[in-house]
Structures are given as C-alpha cells and as structure tokens.
Design an enzyme around this catalytic site. Structure first.
Site, PDB file in Angstrom:
ATOM      1  N   CYS A  49      17.428 -59.423  10.584  1.00  0.00           N
ATOM      2  CA  CYS A  49      16.010 -58.877  10.671  1.00  0.00           C
ATOM      3  C   CYS A  49      15.339 -59.470  11.882  1.00  0.00           C
ATOM      4  O   CYS A  49      14.449 -58.909  12.493  1.00  0.00           O
ATOM      5  CB  CYS A  49      15.256 -58.954   9.424  1.00  0.00           C
ATOM      6  SG  CYS A  49      15.497 -60.614   8.643  1.00  0.00           S
ATOM      7  N   GLU A  84      14.784 -50.652  15.405  1.00  0.00           N
ATOM      8  CA  GLU A  84      15.313 -51.889  14.948  1.00  0.00           C
ATOM      9  C   GLU A  84      17.132 -51.261  15.046  1.00  0.00           C
ATOM     10  O   GLU A  84      17.282 -50.608  14.115  1.00  0.00           O
ATOM     11  CB  GLU A  84      15.165 -52.214  13.553  1.00  0.00           C
ATOM     12  CG  GLU A  84      15.972 -53.517  13.268  1.00  0.00           C
ATOM     13  CD  GLU A  84      15.571 -54.112  11.793  1.00  0.00           C
ATOM     14  OE1 GLU A  84      15.529 -53.505  10.919  1.00  0.00           O
ATOM     15  OE2 GLU A  84      15.322 -55.179  11.931  1.00  0.00           O
TER      16      GLU A  84
HETATM   17  P1  NAD Z   1      18.521 -50.921   2.902  1.00  0.00           P
HETATM   18  O1  NAD Z   1      17.075 -50.970   2.688  1.00  0.00           O
HETATM   19  O2  NAD Z   1      19.295 -49.787   2.906  1.00  0.00           O
HETATM   20  O3  NAD Z   1      19.294 -51.836   1.523  1.00  0.00           O
HETATM   21  C1  NAD Z   1      18.685 -53.049   1.137  1.00  0.00           C
HETATM   22  C2  NAD Z   1      18.755 -52.878  -0.562  1.00  0.00           C
HETATM   23  O4  NAD Z   1      18.121 -51.852  -0.893  1.00  0.00           O
HETATM   24  C3  NAD Z   1      20.334 -52.891  -1.046  1.00  0.00           C
HETATM   25  O5  NAD Z   1      20.532 -53.782  -2.002  1.00  0.00           O
HETATM   26  C4  NAD Z   1      20.247 -51.339  -1.316  1.00  0.00           C
HETATM   27  O6  NAD Z   1      21.056 -51.369  -2.328  1.00  0.00           O
HETATM   28  C5  NAD Z   1      18.977 -50.917  -1.856  1.00  0.00           C
HETATM   29  N1  NAD Z   1      18.609 -49.882  -1.683  1.00  0.00           N
HETATM   30  C6  NAD Z   1      18.851 -48.724  -1.032  1.00  0.00           C
HETATM   31  N2  NAD Z   1      18.204 -47.637  -1.425  1.00  0.00           N
HETATM   32  C7  NAD Z   1      17.540 -48.001  -2.508  1.00  0.00           C
HETATM   33  C8  NAD Z   1      16.866 -47.133  -3.449  1.00  0.00           C
HETATM   34  N3  NAD Z   1      16.461 -45.854  -3.211  1.00  0.00           N
HETATM   35  N4  NAD Z   1      15.777 -47.894  -4.325  1.00  0.00           N
HETATM   36  C9  NAD Z   1      16.144 -49.137  -4.419  1.00  0.00           C
HETATM   37  N5  NAD Z   1      16.793 -49.831  -3.575  1.00  0.00           N
HETATM   38  C10 NAD Z   1      17.627 -49.253  -2.670  1.00  0.00           C
HETATM   39  O7  NAD Z   1      18.877 -51.921   4.042  1.00  0.00           O
HETATM   40  P2  NAD Z   1      20.168 -52.583   4.519  1.00  0.00           P
HETATM   41  O8  NAD Z   1      20.776 -51.602   5.338  1.00  0.00           O
HETATM   42  O9  NAD Z   1      21.063 -52.968   3.572  1.00  0.00           O
HETATM   43  O10 NAD Z   1      19.576 -53.719   5.434  1.00  0.00           O
HETATM   44  C11 NAD Z   1      19.348 -53.680   6.709  1.00  0.00           C
HETATM   45  C12 NAD Z   1      17.445 -53.713   6.870  1.00  0.00           C
HETATM   46  O11 NAD Z   1      17.097 -54.780   6.229  1.00  0.00           O
HETATM   47  C13 NAD Z   1      17.309 -53.755   8.357  1.00  0.00           C
HETATM   48  O12 NAD Z   1      16.366 -52.739   8.559  1.00  0.00           O
HETATM   49  C14 NAD Z   1      16.957 -55.427   8.180  1.00  0.00           C
HETATM   50  O13 NAD Z   1      15.653 -55.756   9.459  1.00  0.00           O
HETATM   51  C15 NAD Z   1      16.218 -55.498   6.993  1.00  0.00           C
HETATM   52  N6  NAD Z   1      16.293 -57.069   6.582  1.00  0.00           N
HETATM   53  C16 NAD Z   1      15.110 -57.520   6.551  1.00  0.00           C
HETATM   54  C17 NAD Z   1      15.115 -58.969   6.098  1.00  0.00           C
HETATM   55  C18 NAD Z   1      14.026 -59.654   6.164  1.00  0.00           C
HETATM   56  O14 NAD Z   1      13.801 -61.020   5.785  1.00  0.00           O
HETATM   57  N7  NAD Z   1      13.041 -59.358   6.696  1.00  0.00           N
HETATM   58  C19 NAD Z   1      16.345 -59.383   5.931  1.00  0.00           C
HETATM   59  C20 NAD Z   1      17.554 -58.806   6.012  1.00  0.00           C
HETATM   60  C21 NAD Z   1      17.505 -57.277   6.489  1.00  0.00           C
END
Ligand code: NAD
Length: 500
Positions: free
Chosen positions: A303, A402
């Site tokens: 991120c 991003e």
């Molecule tokens: P994502 O939002 O798709 O998934 C993250 C989590 O949310 C997973 O555990 C997933 O199963 C869950 N999820 C998905 N749909 C959901 C719903 N409808 N309700 C509740 N939970 C749900 O993101 P990703 O693709 O796994 O990760 C990438 C993104 O995360 C990027 O945008 C990145 O920048 C961000 N990120 C941010 C940080 C930070 O600390 N700021 C760290 C890592 C990743």
C-alpha cells in the site's frame, strides 16, 4: 558457504513444498474448527498457479461462532482482568515462539504470497517484533488526571473496546496480522480476524502459537474464507464493538457502512499512490536503490509502495539513465529462487497490471525500461516484469490510480510549489519521500505534503513497527503501528469523583 546462504538454501527447500496437501481449519475458542458447511477453498501458490493446500470456506454461522467465543472470553474477563503486565508477557512469549518458528513461518509466507524468501524472512522478523513491541507496551498505557473543581478528582482510563473484528489483506499477512493482534490484545480486547482468502497461512499458524504462549481460548479467533461471505458477515456482525480493516478503498467503504449500521468505530488502512520527490540537490547514489526497491518490494503490491517519482527537471536525464540500467537488470522469478521480485498474488492482479499497460499504450506514454521474467519461471505463475514509465502526466491513471504492481511513473517538476502540488495531486495520502540536502526545504515539504508518514532522505515502504502509520484523504483513517494503535484499539473512560 556463508551462514546466510545456507539459511537461504534450507529455507528455499522448505518453501518449495511446505503445507503441501494440508487442510487448515478455523481457529475458534482455542480449537481447530472446520467450516460449518464443510466447504473448503484451494490456496494457490502464485509461483506456479497450482493449488497446494486448502482452507475453511467460512460463512455466517462460523463467524457467529467465532464472535460468540470472543464475547464469552471478553465477558469472562479472563484476558481483560489479567494485569496489563501479564498480557504483555503472553505477547512477549508469542514473540519468542514466532522467532523459534521463524523458518517455518517464512517458508509458509513465501509460498502462500509468492514473495521472495528474503522478503518473507524480513516479514517474520517484523511479525515477532510487533509482538515484542506490544508485549512491552501493554503496561505503559496511562491515563490523565484532569484539574477540576475543588473537592473533585477527575481521571481518565484507557479500556478495551470489547470484541474487535479485523479484516486483513493478502500482501503482508504476517506483518499486518501481527500488528493488529499485538495492539488489540495488548489493550485487553478479544479478537476475530478474517485474513484474505488468497494468503492466510502465517496468521493461522501464529494463532496456534498464541495458544502455546498462554493466550486463553477465545481471545484470538481466526476465520478464513471469501470476503463476500466471511468478511461481510464479520463487518456486519452486531456482536462486534470495533472494526479494523486493511485493504482496498472499495471494500473499505462497505466495511465502514456496515460499522455505521452497528454504530461502531473503525480504523481503515486503504491504498496509496505515494510520491518520492527528488530535488536538484538529492544524493542520487543513496536515492536510486531506495527508489527502485520501494516499487519492486513485494512486486509493488504494497500500500505504501513509492509508485510515483517526482524528479526536478535538472536531474531528469541522470535519473532516467540510472533507473533504466536498474530496471533493465531486474528479474521476476518463483518465490523460492529469491529473485529481485516474485510473482503477483493472482491472475486477477496480473490482468489488472495488463490493463494499466494498455492505458499507457493508448496515450503513448513512453516505456523507459522493463525488467524480465525468468525464462524458466513456471508457465502457470502470475508474473509481471517491472516497468518504468516517463514522463507521465499527473492526470493519467498511471499517476492517479493504485496499480498495486511493479510499475513506476516518473513525473518532472520545475520548483518546490509544483512538487507540492503534484505530491498532493491524487486522492491518496499515505506515505511520501523527500530527497534533498536542504534541511529547511525538507521540513517545509514534510509539512506541506498531506501524507501519514513522510521520510526525509529515505523511504520505508511498510516499515517501522514503532512508527504510527495510516492515511490522510482516501488512504483511510485511524492509525496502526506504534503506540498510536493502542489509542485506536481502546476507549477513553473519564471518572469523576466528588470527595469534598
Ligand atoms: P480487498 O479489499 O479486496 O481485500 C481485503 C480483505 O477484505 C480481504 O480479507 C477480503 O477477503 C476482504 N473482503 C473482500 N470483500 C469484502 C466484503 N464485501 N466485506 C468484507 N470483507 C471483504 O483488498 P486486497 O485486494 O486484498 O488488497 C489490496 C488493497 O489493500 C490495495 O488497495 C492496498 O493498497 C490495500 N492495502 C492497504 C494497506 C494499508 O495498510 N494501508 C496494507 C495492505 C493493503
């Protein structure tokens, strides 16, 4: 052979086959519990696209059971009534256990996420460090006394929220899992954590170790499965007192809406489009390796990746030349070969990178350099060659969105004000890097850039157990890491006593 090389050789062997064929259950109330439906999900190794083990495909009944276990543990007050020192000692023991199982956890993390061995190795070191930090911090959170009327004494206490729900992503499961578990438990909360369906093994294994560390059953529960099933059941659960979410802005919005329905607070750690800013007096020798690493670390799936490089026009040619040499030499390869970068997490993520390549081609944005994918990397793996673009207009999706891949956009600027405008010219505000030998300018820039962390003459994509971390603008709100996380993981109580 050096000790380090030997360690890498044994780790590589282990990371090639670890957890093969294993079926992982949820961890609820200290027990391994399969999904109520009996359903499983395949975990895919990003290096070859092959399923290598299975996790529970949990749904609402499983989340209900985990929340009930956490509630029982919280109301039973076994954890919250332990002294803060005792809780801290449990977390410190967990830190030691993570250290003891370092190689196993690093191998799991590497195979599960596809990240190169040395990155997984560093991530497990950091995970242990989070437990150590929060173990040590548990008894150092203090309240205030508030001067008031004569005959009254007023004071504040930090108390646990109760049951915390946490949803975390696949890019740094061990680190993000450890920082949430460490801070939530240090404050006396009980936790239900839903890791990502793409990568979750280090969290499951660390939760088993938490049991060995003496953390009572029900205090830490792990439920795996799809976001739309287990994740949404957790974020909308009426038994949750506080939610932490790390992931995409789109899902962050859903989680915050669900939290609003239940009137509970959230911390949201969302994405970034973090700039590194090179002024004309930057030390390029120091900056170039850091700039390169900040975008290829974890194949750009960080991120806080430094994904925009703002370059003073007087330095453009020199920076371009040095980065072309560096990017052309980079190779992506399978996780256990410990190359410059590993594969992306999934075919979906690879398609996402391709779509940005197409957007760049549509606008004739020059590709300055591209690394390669190892010729014998497995066909089924999700590889992307690191790519350097420039000059990129700041309005183009390459500079605004991003990408979450190893793609760096170079953008020129003329003066300090233009650098500030460009740095702040995206919806995000997570991290920034400022490279200059002018101390006054570095501080002016640090104050002017809207980002949760600003590095001067350095950059730490994701680093810093001790450093508060979180976003401005659409990068989210609330803070994780450091002592700041303990404030978000607790509620402030004010006690007013009239004693005459
Ligand atoms: P994502 O939002 O798709 O998934 C993250 C989590 O949310 C997973 O555990 C997933 O199963 C869950 N999820 C998905 N749909 C959901 C719903 N409808 N309700 C509740 N939970 C749900 O993101 P990703 O693709 O796994 O990760 C990438 C993104 O995360 C990027 O945008 C990145 O920048 C961000 N990120 C941010 C940080 C930070 O600390 N700021 C760290 C890592 C990743």
């Amino acid at each position: 052979m050096s000790r380090e090389a030997k360690m890498t050789e044994t780790l590589a062997k282990r990371a090639g086959s670890i957890a093969q064929g294993k079926v992982w259950a949820n961890l609820i109330d200290g027990e391994a519990v399969p999904a109520a439906s009996g359903k499983l999900l395949d975990l895919i190794c990003p290096s070859d696209g092959q399923a290598f083990c299975q996790i529970a495909r949990s749904t609402k009944p499983d989340v209900d059971e985990a929340v009930a276990a956490a509630r029982k543990a919280f109301e039973g007050r076994i954890w919250s009534r332990m002294t803060a020192t005792q809780r801290g000692r449990c977390l410190s023991r967990l830190a030691l256990l993570v250290d003891e199982h370092h190689e196993e956890l690093a191998a799991l993390e590497s195979r599960d996420t596809g990240k190169p061995l040395r990155q997984a190795d560093a991530d497990i070191t950091m995970a242990a460090r989070y437990f150590e930090f929060y173990g040590g911090a548990a008894d150092k959170i203090m309240g205030d006394t508030i001067p008031m009327l004569d005959g009254f004494t007023a004071l504040t206490l930090r108390e646990p929220h109760g049951v915390v729900g946490s949803i975390v992503p696949w890019n740094y499961p061990a680190q993000i899992g450890a920082r949430v578990i460490g801070a939530a438990l240090a404050m006396g909360n009980c936790l239900v954590i839903k890791p990502a369906e793409e990568a979750c093994l280090s969290i499951l294994r660390m939760a088993e170790l938490a049991d060995e560390a003496g953390i009572p059953p029900g205090v830490l529960n792990v439920v795996t499965g799809h976001g739309e099933e287990a994740g949404s059941a957790l974020s909308g659960h009426p038994g949750i007192d506080f939610l932490t979410f790390t992931g995409s802005p789109t899902v962050g919005t859903l989680v915050q809406k669900a939290a609003a329905d239940n009137h509970v607070g959230t911390t949201l750690e969302l994405g970034g489009k973090s700039p590194q800013i090179l002024f004309e007096d930057a030390d390029l020798q120091e900056a170039m390796p850091v700039v390169t690493n900040a975008i290829i670390q974890n194949a750009g799936q960080t991120c806080s990746a430094g994904s925009r490089l703002l370059v003073h026009q007087s330095l453009w040619d020199a920076v371009e030349e040095q980065l072309i040499t560096r990017f052309n030499a980079l190779t992506a390869d399978r996780h256990d070969r410990d190359a410059d970068l590993g594969p992306l997490i999934s075919s979906g993520q690879a398609d996402r990178i391709d779509s940005f390549m197409q957007l760049a081609a549509d606008r004739d944005i020059p590709v300055l350099a591209a690394g390669s994918v190892a010729s014998d990397a497995p066909d089924g793996g999700f590889y992307a060659a690191p790519t350097l673009f420039g000059p990129v207009p700041n309005s183009h999706p390459l500079a605004q969105d991003e990408i979450f891949g190893p793609v760096l956009s170079m953008i020129p600027f003329r003066d300090e004000q233009e650098a500030i405008d460009l740095a702040n010219g995206t919806p995000f505000g997570l991290v920034a890097g400022v490279w200059t030998r002018d101390a006054a300018r570095s501080m002016r820039m640090a104050r002017a850039v809207r980002a949760g962390q600003v590095f001067i003459n350095g950059y730490g994509a994701g680093g810093g157990v001790e450093l508060p971390f979180g976003g401005f603008k659409k990068s989210g709100h609330g803070r994780e890491k450091g002592m700041a996380s303990l404030l978000d993981m607790s509620a402030l109580k004010t006690i007013i006593m009239k004693h005459g």
